[in-house]
Design a protein around this motif. Sequence first.
Motif, PDB file in Angstrom:
ATOM      1  N   ASP A 380      -1.969  13.897   4.399  1.00  0.00           N
ATOM      2  CA  ASP A 380      -1.929  13.377   3.036  1.00  0.00           C
ATOM      3  C   ASP A 380      -2.230  11.880   3.018  1.00  0.00           C
ATOM      4  O   ASP A 380      -1.742  11.120   3.863  1.00  0.00           O
ATOM      5  CB  ASP A 380      -0.547  13.600   2.423  1.00  0.00           C
ATOM      6  N   TYR A 381      -3.009  11.461   2.034  1.00  0.00           N
ATOM      7  CA  TYR A 381      -3.306  10.036   1.911  1.00  0.00           C
ATOM      8  C   TYR A 381      -3.484   9.656   0.444  1.00  0.00           C
ATOM      9  O   TYR A 381      -3.722  10.507  -0.412  1.00  0.00           O
ATOM     10  CB  TYR A 381      -4.541   9.640   2.722  1.00  0.00           C
ATOM     11  N   ALA A 382      -3.365   8.372   0.185  1.00  0.00           N
ATOM     12  CA  ALA A 382      -3.543   7.834  -1.158  1.00  0.00           C
ATOM     13  C   ALA A 382      -4.686   6.832  -1.147  1.00  0.00           C
ATOM     14  O   ALA A 382      -4.875   6.112  -0.164  1.00  0.00           O
ATOM     15  CB  ALA A 382      -2.263   7.148  -1.639  1.00  0.00           C
ATOM     16  N   THR A 383      -5.429   6.787  -2.241  1.00  0.00           N
ATOM     17  CA  THR A 383      -6.548   5.860  -2.388  1.00  0.00           C
ATOM     18  C   THR A 383      -6.200   4.850  -3.475  1.00  0.00           C
ATOM     19  O   THR A 383      -5.913   5.233  -4.611  1.00  0.00           O
ATOM     20  CB  THR A 383      -7.827   6.624  -2.757  1.00  0.00           C
ATOM     21  N   ILE A 384      -6.214   3.578  -3.115  1.00  0.00           N
ATOM     22  CA  ILE A 384      -5.812   2.511  -4.041  1.00  0.00           C
ATOM     23  C   ILE A 384      -6.832   1.379  -3.974  1.00  0.00           C
ATOM     24  O   ILE A 384      -7.252   0.980  -2.888  1.00  0.00           O
ATOM     25  CB  ILE A 384      -4.408   1.973  -3.685  1.00  0.00           C
ATOM     26  N   ALA A 404       3.722   3.700   0.387  1.00  0.00           N
ATOM     27  CA  ALA A 404       4.308   3.353   1.683  1.00  0.00           C
ATOM     28  C   ALA A 404       5.637   4.056   1.873  1.00  0.00           C
ATOM     29  O   ALA A 404       5.942   4.577   2.961  1.00  0.00           O
ATOM     30  CB  ALA A 404       4.480   1.840   1.779  1.00  0.00           C
ATOM     31  N   THR A 405       6.445   4.103   0.829  1.00  0.00           N
ATOM     32  CA  THR A 405       7.737   4.796   0.905  1.00  0.00           C
ATOM     33  C   THR A 405       7.541   6.288   1.176  1.00  0.00           C
ATOM     34  O   THR A 405       8.321   6.916   1.897  1.00  0.00           O
ATOM     35  CB  THR A 405       8.510   4.607  -0.411  1.00  0.00           C
ATOM     36  N   ALA A 406       6.481   6.857   0.623  1.00  0.00           N
ATOM     37  CA  ALA A 406       6.186   8.279   0.832  1.00  0.00           C
ATOM     38  C   ALA A 406       5.520   8.550   2.173  1.00  0.00           C
ATOM     39  O   ALA A 406       5.222   9.696   2.498  1.00  0.00           O
ATOM     40  CB  ALA A 406       5.291   8.787  -0.294  1.00  0.00           C
ATOM     41  N   ASP A 407       5.290   7.505   2.957  1.00  0.00           N
ATOM     42  CA  ASP A 407       4.672   7.611   4.284  1.00  0.00           C
ATOM     43  C   ASP A 407       3.272   8.229   4.215  1.00  0.00           C
ATOM     44  O   ASP A 407       2.890   9.046   5.056  1.00  0.00           O
ATOM     45  CB  ASP A 407       5.560   8.407   5.238  1.00  0.00           C
ATOM     46  N   LEU A 408       2.520   7.818   3.216  1.00  0.00           N
ATOM     47  CA  LEU A 408       1.140   8.275   3.087  1.00  0.00           C
ATOM     48  C   LEU A 408       0.200   7.328   3.824  1.00  0.00           C
ATOM     49  O   LEU A 408       0.399   6.105   3.809  1.00  0.00           O
ATOM     50  CB  LEU A 408       0.726   8.326   1.616  1.00  0.00           C
ATOM     51  N   VAL A 409      -0.838   7.881   4.455  1.00  0.00           N
ATOM     52  CA  VAL A 409      -1.942   7.045   4.902  1.00  0.00           C
ATOM     53  C   VAL A 409      -2.586   6.434   3.663  1.00  0.00           C
ATOM     54  O   VAL A 409      -2.633   7.056   2.597  1.00  0.00           O
ATOM     55  CB  VAL A 409      -2.976   7.882   5.694  1.00  0.00           C
ATOM     56  N   LEU A 410      -3.093   5.204   3.795  1.00  0.00           N
ATOM     57  CA  LEU A 410      -3.674   4.510   2.649  1.00  0.00           C
ATOM     58  C   LEU A 410      -5.140   4.187   2.896  1.00  0.00           C
ATOM     59  O   LEU A 410      -5.493   3.677   3.965  1.00  0.00           O
ATOM     60  CB  LEU A 410      -2.923   3.201   2.384  1.00  0.00           C
TER      61      LEU A 410
END
Length: 501
Positions: A380-384, A404-410
């Motif tokens: 799982d990752y987030a795009t910002i 970051a709290t959810a421990d997602l790759v960014l």
Amino acid sequence: MSEQKTGRLYGVGLGPGDPALMTVRAVEIIAEADVIAYHSARHGRSIARSIAAKHIRADHVEEPLVYPVTTETTDHPGGYRGAMEEFYAEAAARLAAHLDAGRTVAVLAEGDPLFYGSYMHMHKRLADRYPTEVIPGVTSVSAAAARLGTPLVEGEEVLTILPGTLPQEELTARLAATDAAVVMKLGRTFPAVRGAFEASGRLPEARYVERATMAGERVGDLAEVDPDSVPYFAVAVLPSRIGAPRPEGAPEGGEVAVVGTGPAGPLWLTPETRGALAAADDLVGYTTYLDRVPVRPGQVRHGSDNKVESERAEFALDLARRGRRVAVVSGGDPGVFAMATAVLEVASQDEYAQVPVRVLPGVTAANAAAARAGAPLGHDYATISLSDRLKPWEVIAERLRAAATADLVLALYNPGSRSRTWQVGKARDLLLEHRSPDTPVVLGRDVGGPAENVRTVRLADLDPAEVDMRTILLVGSSQTRWVKRGAGQQIVWTPRRYPEG
């Protein structure tokens, strides 16, 4: 006692069917040959022999190479392929016996011997053992274009030649991507071939040529051909687009296609995107992205600055409303911090409600950089986007903390520019509140371009001075691994399995 010389092997191209299109060299070789060989089906009729018939003498030794199977099934233990391999080996042995006896052997081939021709199977088995010469011939591709009386390709256009035996989806992709094309080996494949032309949007342009230069020749629009009437010796043709009128049956009116060119040049384009760019009357986009697209005669390019997205979208839609086919060119994927949103926002206005709009995906910068580094986006990752030009920094910081709290790759887009130099440092410090200093960070700059530089650093060592607008940052999670392999290679990946608890 002198050693006996072996004979010479010739692969003789006869052209597309009309005996008058045989070359002078082909006629000379047939006259000189001791043995005339030609392929045929089990019925014994050979098109190659019929083309050359008036040049074959009574004193020629004829070697009919009769296929054991053509389109029917076979009980050979090796199936169709096994039956054909056995036939080619036996046929080559028969010709070798003549060559060993010092006889000159001419193997007749319709069209060109090395262009989808049966002769090549003899060539591969014999040319390394005997003196060999191949006599080129006029191909069915050239004959079909001549019979249509229209340019096949012009300028920098690309011609793609396809066997109709390819899967329909593969044919569709290749037809969508190319400028001009010829699809051969029709007959039973025709329904799938026609379906591929239709699915790729190219059916209105497509022409049909049957038995070019032969008796029974037929020329027409592919869309009008009865599938049950199509023989093997027929081709489907997409002629040159340059200067061609819009084909009858093509959709009327304009449209806007928002296309993603990927992170760099032509290697990153999808077949669908290639086709849309080639078909457009007008290209609209940020000049840097337009420069990635080849210049085509008759196509109008409208370049602009990267800060006028709404104006660019409105301009493209106005062109389409006047009947133009417009491609709005975007880097990466048009739906990821790019032009698709701007175009759709303007297109939602009532005045543009009747203008068709398509969004065609592209390879994203995140995916490209991740592939170069390994597989950091494997979970799982987030795009910002770190740009605060269109949203407040407080919103960006809040989203960084949540991810970051959810421990997602960014995947961090737009990290910095000449006018924005502090966001990377702020983001790094914020992430260090939740991530280990040893967290790997991939810096991908100009991925796919001439200045490509992809490297990995510790989060604590991330230097904002080394980051600009052409860079994307991939920040690992607590599970992301960074390993050195042999030959100095470093790989980064995030396991798909996440620990329980």
